[in-house]
Design a protein around this motif. Sequence first.
Motif, mmCIF file in Angstrom:
data_model
loop_
_atom_site.group_PDB
_atom_site.id
_atom_site.type_symbol
_atom_site.label_atom_id
_atom_site.label_comp_id
_atom_site.label_asym_id
_atom_site.label_seq_id
_atom_site.Cartn_x
_atom_site.Cartn_y
_atom_site.Cartn_z
ATOM 1 N N ILE A 216 0.864 -1.183 0.000
ATOM 2 C CA ILE A 216 0.000 0.000 0.000
ATOM 3 C C ILE A 216 0.898 1.229 0.000
ATOM 4 O O ILE A 216 1.444 1.631 1.036
ATOM 5 C CB ILE A 216 -0.915 -0.019 1.236
ATOM 6 C CG1 ILE A 216 -1.663 -1.360 1.319
ATOM 7 C CG2 ILE A 216 -1.893 1.146 1.209
ATOM 8 C CD1 ILE A 216 -2.188 -1.690 2.703
ATOM 9 N N VAL A 224 -4.183 5.918 4.275
ATOM 10 C CA VAL A 224 -3.583 5.065 5.307
ATOM 11 C C VAL A 224 -4.661 4.636 6.299
ATOM 12 O O VAL A 224 -4.753 3.456 6.683
ATOM 13 C CB VAL A 224 -2.435 5.798 6.025
ATOM 14 C CG1 VAL A 224 -1.966 5.005 7.244
ATOM 15 C CG2 VAL A 224 -1.269 6.022 5.065
ATOM 16 N N ALA A 227 -6.867 2.046 4.658
ATOM 17 C CA ALA A 227 -6.178 0.759 4.559
ATOM 18 C C ALA A 227 -6.139 0.056 5.911
ATOM 19 O O ALA A 227 -6.372 -1.165 6.001
ATOM 20 C CB ALA A 227 -4.766 0.967 4.018
ATOM 21 N N TYR A 241 0.342 -8.037 3.810
ATOM 22 C CA TYR A 241 0.352 -6.706 3.207
ATOM 23 C C TYR A 241 1.519 -5.926 3.785
ATOM 24 O O TYR A 241 2.168 -6.352 4.742
ATOM 25 C CB TYR A 241 -0.968 -5.967 3.509
ATOM 26 C CG TYR A 241 -1.085 -5.623 4.977
ATOM 27 C CD1 TYR A 241 -0.693 -4.379 5.464
ATOM 28 C CD2 TYR A 241 -1.549 -6.569 5.891
ATOM 29 C CE1 TYR A 241 -0.758 -4.082 6.814
ATOM 30 C CE2 TYR A 241 -1.616 -6.288 7.247
ATOM 31 C CZ TYR A 241 -1.221 -5.047 7.701
ATOM 32 O OH TYR A 241 -1.283 -4.763 9.042
ATOM 33 N N GLU A 242 1.781 -4.769 3.213
ATOM 34 C CA GLU A 242 2.744 -3.835 3.790
ATOM 35 C C GLU A 242 2.388 -2.443 3.327
ATOM 36 O O GLU A 242 1.674 -2.265 2.332
ATOM 37 C CB GLU A 242 4.176 -4.176 3.370
ATOM 38 C CG GLU A 242 4.444 -4.006 1.879
ATOM 39 C CD GLU A 242 5.816 -4.502 1.458
ATOM 40 O OE1 GLU A 242 6.520 -3.730 0.781
ATOM 41 O OE2 GLU A 242 6.180 -5.658 1.790
ATOM 42 N N PHE A 243 2.874 -1.449 4.022
ATOM 43 C CA PHE A 243 2.789 -0.068 3.562
ATOM 44 C C PHE A 243 4.117 0.289 2.903
ATOM 45 O O PHE A 243 5.160 -0.294 3.232
ATOM 46 C CB PHE A 243 2.500 0.888 4.720
ATOM 47 C CG PHE A 243 1.084 0.829 5.210
ATOM 48 C CD1 PHE A 243 0.109 1.621 4.627
ATOM 49 C CD2 PHE A 243 0.717 -0.019 6.244
ATOM 50 C CE1 PHE A 243 -1.203 1.573 5.064
ATOM 51 C CE2 PHE A 243 -0.588 -0.088 6.694
ATOM 52 C CZ PHE A 243 -1.560 0.711 6.113
ATOM 53 N N GLN A 244 4.076 1.238 1.975
ATOM 54 C CA GLN A 244 5.293 1.722 1.339
ATOM 55 C C GLN A 244 5.255 3.247 1.269
ATOM 56 O O GLN A 244 4.204 3.845 1.047
ATOM 57 C CB GLN A 244 5.458 1.137 -0.065
ATOM 58 C CG GLN A 244 5.709 -0.361 -0.075
ATOM 59 C CD GLN A 244 6.171 -0.890 -1.421
ATOM 60 O OE1 GLN A 244 6.272 -0.144 -2.397
ATOM 61 N NE2 GLN A 244 6.469 -2.174 -1.475
ATOM 62 N N ARG A 254 5.248 7.717 8.885
ATOM 63 C CA ARG A 254 5.828 6.377 8.853
ATOM 64 C C ARG A 254 6.039 5.837 10.265
ATOM 65 O O ARG A 254 5.893 4.629 10.497
ATOM 66 C CB ARG A 254 7.114 6.363 8.035
ATOM 67 C CG ARG A 254 8.359 6.918 8.664
ATOM 68 C CD ARG A 254 9.498 6.958 7.660
ATOM 69 N NE ARG A 254 10.778 7.243 8.294
ATOM 70 C CZ ARG A 254 11.900 7.497 7.615
ATOM 71 N NH1 ARG A 254 11.884 7.501 6.290
ATOM 72 N NH2 ARG A 254 13.028 7.735 8.252
ATOM 73 N N ILE A 257 2.682 4.493 11.338
ATOM 74 C CA ILE A 257 2.419 3.194 10.714
ATOM 75 C C ILE A 257 3.159 2.086 11.450
ATOM 76 O O ILE A 257 2.588 1.035 11.771
ATOM 77 C CB ILE A 257 2.814 3.233 9.224
ATOM 78 C CG1 ILE A 257 1.866 4.160 8.446
ATOM 79 C CG2 ILE A 257 2.813 1.831 8.620
ATOM 80 C CD1 ILE A 257 2.312 4.439 7.020
ATOM 81 N N HIS A 262 2.318 -2.343 11.796
ATOM 82 C CA HIS A 262 2.296 -2.643 10.368
ATOM 83 C C HIS A 262 3.716 -2.655 9.806
ATOM 84 O O HIS A 262 4.597 -1.932 10.277
ATOM 85 C CB HIS A 262 1.467 -1.599 9.614
ATOM 86 C CG HIS A 262 0.110 -1.390 10.188
ATOM 87 N ND1 HIS A 262 -0.935 -2.249 9.943
ATOM 88 C CD2 HIS A 262 -0.377 -0.424 11.017
ATOM 89 C CE1 HIS A 262 -2.009 -1.818 10.591
ATOM 90 N NE2 HIS A 262 -1.700 -0.713 11.245
ATOM 91 N N LEU A 264 6.489 -1.711 7.001
ATOM 92 C CA LEU A 264 6.685 -0.533 6.157
ATOM 93 C C LEU A 264 7.966 -0.679 5.357
ATOM 94 O O LEU A 264 9.013 -1.018 5.907
ATOM 95 C CB LEU A 264 6.749 0.733 7.021
ATOM 96 C CG LEU A 264 7.056 2.047 6.305
ATOM 97 C CD1 LEU A 264 5.959 2.389 5.305
ATOM 98 C CD2 LEU A 264 7.225 3.177 7.316
#
Length: 302
Positions: A216, A224, A227, A241-244, A254, A257, A262, A264
């Motif tokens: 994501i 965010v 999500a 999943y992951e955040f980017q 960040r 997150i 989560h 990242l």
Amino acid sequence: MSLFNYAVAKTIMHVPKPIVSYFAKGYIAGSTLADAVQVSKDLNRQGMMTTIDILGEFITQFDQAIEFKNQALEILRTIDREKLNGNLSIKPTQMGLLLDPERCFELIHELVSEAKKLGSFVRIDMEDVGTTDATLEMFDKLRWEFPGHVGTVLQSYLRRTPQDIANHADGYQNYRLCKGIYVEPRIHAWKNTQAINGNFSNCLAQMLEQGAYAAIATHDEFLVFEAMHLVRKMNLTADQYEFQMLLGVDEELREIILAGGHRLRIYVPYGRDWLPYSRRRLKENPSIAQHALKQMLGINKH
């Protein structure tokens, strides 16, 4: 959009290189792979994963593609040797897509094959809409041969994206979902911010419902939030999943997150061809320039 942001977005393509360099220097690791490795190690120590990308695209001679492929192989081997928690991102036009699609596929196949040997991963970036079909065709071939070692990117501002997700529902899927930064005709791309954000949320839900691994990629706090809500609603585990985020952008977000449990990943670009990338990013996110200007003037100092 503020007057400052509007001015940056409208003029950045004409701003002299030295000025762009000042505003962008915090968002590029440096000119060498060693610079990217050092930044990646620092981010790893802070609990973040990385994806390393050598800047350069839309080449004019296939010899350049071979050189970029060799540098990309070195990135994969360096990630393995240095035991980085990271992977590789590449651009199809950097590998000769517009010059010879078949040879381009051969180069990317070699990279993904090496990634499999090393237990690593290659993200095939998405570029302008003229390359979308060819990029997805390459991913479609590679995902059957190298599941777990290759992924691509889909963009929520493109009208076609929900159908592209549906077209890949029959097997392994791994996507980075972002808004998209190339200037496209309205017939291809949503222009309204709410429409782009709505498509982002809907596409993310569609991906996850199909069993895709979703990266994501956003700095939009609302997305965010959306999500995170979807992750809770679907009872997803952290490995689904992951955040980017981009290097240097909204470091407070960040941290939020990461604090939420989560994963990242930070995009770590490096190389001599930083100017086109920097101009696109500043055009997309003028607040980068605003933040740098405040630092220069000492406004953020306490």
